[in-house]
Design a protein around this motif. Structure first.
Motif, short mmCIF file in Angstrom:
data_model
loop_
_atom_site.label_atom_id
_atom_site.label_comp_id
_atom_site.label_asym_id
_atom_site.label_seq_id
_atom_site.Cartn_x
_atom_site.Cartn_y
_atom_site.Cartn_z
N ARG A 241 0.83 -1.21 0.00
CA ARG A 241 0.00 0.00 0.00
C ARG A 241 0.86 1.26 0.00
NH1 ARG A 241 -2.29 -3.32 4.05
NH2 ARG A 241 -4.34 -4.17 3.54
N ASN A 288 -11.39 -7.52 11.68
CA ASN A 288 -12.09 -6.88 10.56
C ASN A 288 -12.74 -5.56 10.93
OD1 ASN A 288 -11.94 -8.34 7.95
ND2 ASN A 288 -12.57 -10.07 9.21
N ARG A 289 -12.50 -5.08 12.13
CA ARG A 289 -13.01 -3.76 12.50
C ARG A 289 -12.24 -2.68 11.73
NH1 ARG A 289 -12.15 -3.75 18.72
NH2 ARG A 289 -10.35 -4.98 18.05
N PRO A 290 -12.91 -1.60 11.32
CA PRO A 290 -12.26 -0.56 10.50
C PRO A 290 -10.98 -0.01 11.11
CG PRO A 290 -14.63 -0.24 10.54
CD PRO A 290 -14.35 -1.34 11.51
N GLN A 291 -10.99 0.23 12.42
CA GLN A 291 -9.79 0.81 13.04
C GLN A 291 -8.61 -0.14 13.01
OE1 GLN A 291 -12.60 -0.07 14.57
NE2 GLN A 291 -12.34 -0.57 16.75
N GLN A 293 -8.20 -2.52 10.59
CA GLN A 293 -7.79 -2.58 9.19
C GLN A 293 -6.92 -1.38 8.81
OE1 GLN A 293 -8.27 -5.02 6.67
NE2 GLN A 293 -8.61 -6.18 8.55
N SER A 294 -7.18 -0.24 9.43
CA SER A 294 -6.35 0.93 9.20
C SER A 294 -4.93 0.69 9.69
CB SER A 294 -6.95 2.15 9.92
OG SER A 294 -6.12 3.28 9.79
N GLN A 295 -4.80 0.03 10.83
CA GLN A 295 -3.46 -0.31 11.35
C GLN A 295 -2.80 -1.38 10.48
OE1 GLN A 295 -5.17 -0.78 15.48
NE2 GLN A 295 -3.20 0.07 16.04
N SER A 297 -3.00 -1.52 7.34
CA SER A 297 -2.45 -0.78 6.21
C SER A 297 -1.10 -0.17 6.57
CB SER A 297 -3.43 0.32 5.79
OG SER A 297 -2.94 1.05 4.70
N THR A 298 -1.00 0.38 7.76
CA THR A 298 0.25 0.99 8.21
C THR A 298 1.36 -0.05 8.33
OG1 THR A 298 -0.96 2.68 9.45
CG2 THR A 298 1.34 2.32 10.06
#
Length: 334
Positions: A241, A288-291, A293-295, A297-298
């Protein structure tokens, strides 16, 4: 008539009693299973992370632990048992009761590489069964700009003829395996130089001490963006990403270089199926929680979710692949 009489007279009563007993036993078993599923977890759970605090597997364990604590009201403790390439933590779980209260959080190499790398193990790999493959992450193949290489094709063409050395985070590490796979797939003769961890391995590429490395993507990306490391490819199925312009080895037609670190959870073999199913569901929901999934990505991680026979087969396939490479190269631990 006598044969018919034999079937229909006292024997029919015995058959009926047998069927009734089987039915009662089956219903009791189903009731016990349902009760177990409802009761679990009924006491604190320990998540054994077999690597040091702060790494991706530690992040996964603590994320899942927080979720199960909130949803079940039972404490979940993350216990870091690092050492011997993950063997120490794996031993703790493999020798624990098969009740779902001691779970291993780590990476696949503990069970796919170590059995072929170490002369002896303190646990039996067959004593552990996968609950779920939580996530995967690839490596980034990068070189020092001074090498002049601009593409993987150029590196592959030069590798059999030009002396080259690549760093890794240690003997038997994913980076070491990646170098061995590169040599096998391309006919290259790249020398592997082990360091004590990913950070010094990246530093060696930056300084020009080695020509390149196939190393954890997050540690390479800042230097790629700064122009201090030239990226040639990523070994994951998906593009990174943080470096969407860098192709995957699959896109470049070199599938034999594909290598991913798999982050998984294991329990002692024989853990009741309802407990395993509870953990599969809870771990999937937690990640699968949005917060979260954001981590992901990092950290350049990708959610996976494979369970059961699918997870077991993928781990077995990886083990067979690494066994062949380790045997061929004579790879040993430091």
């Amino acid at each position: 008539m006598s044969a018919l009489h034999t079937i229909t007279a006292p024997n029919v009563k015995r058959i009926a009693h047998t069927l009734a007993a089987v039915s009662v036993g089956l219903l009791a078993s189903l009731a016990a299973t349902a009760a177990l599923a409802q009761a679990y977890p009924a006491k604190p759970i320990k998540l054994i992370n077999n690597f040091p605090p702060g790494g991706p597997s530690d992040f996964l364990a603590r994320t899942v632990g927080e979720y199960i604590t909130a949803s079940s009201k039972q404490p979940v403790i993350t216990d870091n048992r690092a050492g011997a390439g993950g063997n120490l933590g794996a031993e703790v779980v493999a020798k624990s009761a098969a009740d779902g209260y001691t779970i291993l959080f780590g990476i696949d190499t503990t069970l796919t590489v170590n059995p072929h790398l170490y002369a002896t193990l303190p646990f039996k790999p067959d004593d552990l069964e996968p609950v779920i493959i939580m996530a995967s992450s690839g490596l980034l193949l990068g070189v020092h700009p001074g090498t002049g290489f601009k593409s993987l094709k150029e590196l592959i063409a030069a590798a059999p003829k030009k002396p080259l050395s690549f760093s890794s985070g240690g003997s038997g590490s994913p980076g070491h395996l990646a170098v061995a796979l590169f040599n096998e797939a391309t006919g290259g003769n790249v020398q592997h130089v082990p360091y004590k961890g990913n950070t010094p391995a990246v530093t060696a590429v930056l300084s020009g001490e080695v020509e390149g490395g196939v190393l954890a993507t997050p540690g390479m990306l800042p230097h790629v963006k700064a122009g201090k490391i030239t990226p040639l490819a990523v070994t994951s199925r998906q593009r990174a990403r943080g470096a969407p312009d860098v192709p995957t080895v699959g896109e470049l037609g070199v599938n034999d270089l594909q290598l991913e670190v798999l982050y998984a959870a294991w329990v002692p073999k024989g853990t009741p199926r309802p407990v395993v199913q509870y953990l599969q569901k809870a771990i999937a929901e937690a990640l699968n929680r949005p917060q979260v999934q954001s981590q992901f990505s990092t950290l350049e991680m990708f959610y996976d979710g494979a369970t059961g026979a699918d997870a077991a087969k993928r781990l077995a396939d990886s083990s067979a692949r690494y066994a062949r490479v380790i045997k061929k190269t004579g790879m040993k631990v430091d």
